[in-house]
Design a protein around this motif. Sequence first.
Motif, short mmCIF file in Angstrom:
data_model
loop_
_atom_site.label_atom_id
_atom_site.label_comp_id
_atom_site.label_asym_id
_atom_site.label_seq_id
_atom_site.Cartn_x
_atom_site.Cartn_y
_atom_site.Cartn_z
N VAL A 106 8.29 -2.83 20.18
CA VAL A 106 7.45 -4.03 20.32
C VAL A 106 7.08 -4.58 18.94
O VAL A 106 7.21 -5.79 18.68
N ILE A 107 6.62 -3.72 18.06
CA ILE A 107 6.18 -4.16 16.73
C ILE A 107 7.35 -4.65 15.90
O ILE A 107 7.27 -5.70 15.24
N LYS A 142 11.90 -8.68 6.14
CA LYS A 142 11.34 -7.63 5.29
C LYS A 142 9.94 -7.98 4.79
O LYS A 142 9.07 -7.12 4.69
N ASN A 143 9.72 -9.25 4.48
CA ASN A 143 8.40 -9.68 4.00
C ASN A 143 7.33 -9.50 5.06
O ASN A 143 6.20 -9.08 4.77
N ALA A 144 7.69 -9.83 6.30
CA ALA A 144 6.74 -9.66 7.40
C ALA A 144 6.43 -8.18 7.62
O ALA A 144 5.29 -7.80 7.89
N ALA A 145 7.48 -7.35 7.49
CA ALA A 145 7.28 -5.90 7.65
C ALA A 145 6.38 -5.35 6.54
O ALA A 145 5.50 -4.53 6.78
N LEU A 146 6.59 -5.84 5.30
CA LEU A 146 5.77 -5.39 4.18
C LEU A 146 4.31 -5.80 4.38
O LEU A 146 3.40 -5.00 4.15
N GLU A 147 4.09 -7.02 4.84
CA GLU A 147 2.73 -7.49 5.10
C GLU A 147 2.06 -6.62 6.17
O GLU A 147 0.89 -6.25 6.04
N PHE A 148 2.80 -6.28 7.21
CA PHE A 148 2.28 -5.43 8.28
C PHE A 148 1.85 -4.06 7.72
O PHE A 148 0.75 -3.57 7.99
N GLU A 171 5.64 4.75 9.04
CA GLU A 171 6.75 5.27 8.24
C GLU A 171 8.10 4.83 8.80
O GLU A 171 9.03 4.53 8.05
N GLU A 172 8.20 4.75 10.12
CA GLU A 172 9.45 4.30 10.73
C GLU A 172 9.73 2.84 10.38
O GLU A 172 10.89 2.46 10.14
N VAL A 173 8.70 2.02 10.36
CA VAL A 173 8.86 0.62 9.93
C VAL A 173 9.31 0.57 8.48
O VAL A 173 10.20 -0.21 8.11
#
Length: 303
Positions: A11-12, A19-25, A89-91
């Motif tokens: 879901v997440i 990658k930028n969105a993942a880093l912000e998260f 960590e998986e993200v």
Amino acid sequence: MDRNFVKIFNVINLMLSDKNAALEFVINELSFATKSSLVVRNFAKSSGITVVDEPPLLDLDSPNIVFSNLLVPLGAFQSTIELRLQLIEEVMKYHGLGKYGNQDIRERIRDICLERDITELIHFTKVQNVRSILDIGLNSKDYNGEIAKKHKVNDSGRFDYRTHMISLSVSYPNDKMFYKYRQIDTSQKWAVLSISPSVLWELECLFCPTNAANASISSASDESLYGFEALERLFFQQTNKSRLCYPYDSQAEVLVNSHIPSHYIQSIIVDQETDELAGLSLKPIINPFYYQNREYALNNKVL
């Protein structure tokens, strides 16, 4: 893999467009959570992610809010910390963030360690610090200050000016510094920690071909001390084939950012038996090898 884990991750991850969105998260998640628990703070310190003091206000449909809502049915915050960190960590792994970034460089560092048969990193500390280190990990001077952990420090001056980093040596202690500290108080007992070389490619490290307090190193940029080429410079003048795992300069250092989790500690070595370390899960080894002048020790090493 746990069904809840897979469901929440999917879901997440679908909400993280790049990658930028993942880093912000990840930054938001760790920045919010670091005030809650030492476990989370330790995770953040060794993640390679820079947290912020004031996380932004988030929209109700943001990935972080959705993430927290998905975890609510599984229990209170404290009871879901381990799962939360596993998902973060998986993200990080999926998107190559923090300590999972620069994989080509990290793989080359690992290859160098295999080629040179580097099997351990070394850190010496006062005996009274060992139990705490095994409990919460090895911390920098700055991080111990943040969590009000009163360790007995080796170098109160720290003229390398990188007090947010932990000093390690490759394969053998910095014999000159170790001897100096032992002579300041000959009644003080010391322990040598043998640490897994995987720290070099799994955590954030700088490589110093001589003592980090040397002006040529303390004034150098982090960028110039990072990566596999910086690691190789520790060995450039090392021509002795039987010493491939030992840097040319016995005062060469590896500086590790903030926190080294305790699971990286392979063994504890002392030069004499001490009751202060009785009952540890990791039983100390008595071996005077690491307590000598490096040249003498290597010349007389029993193979």
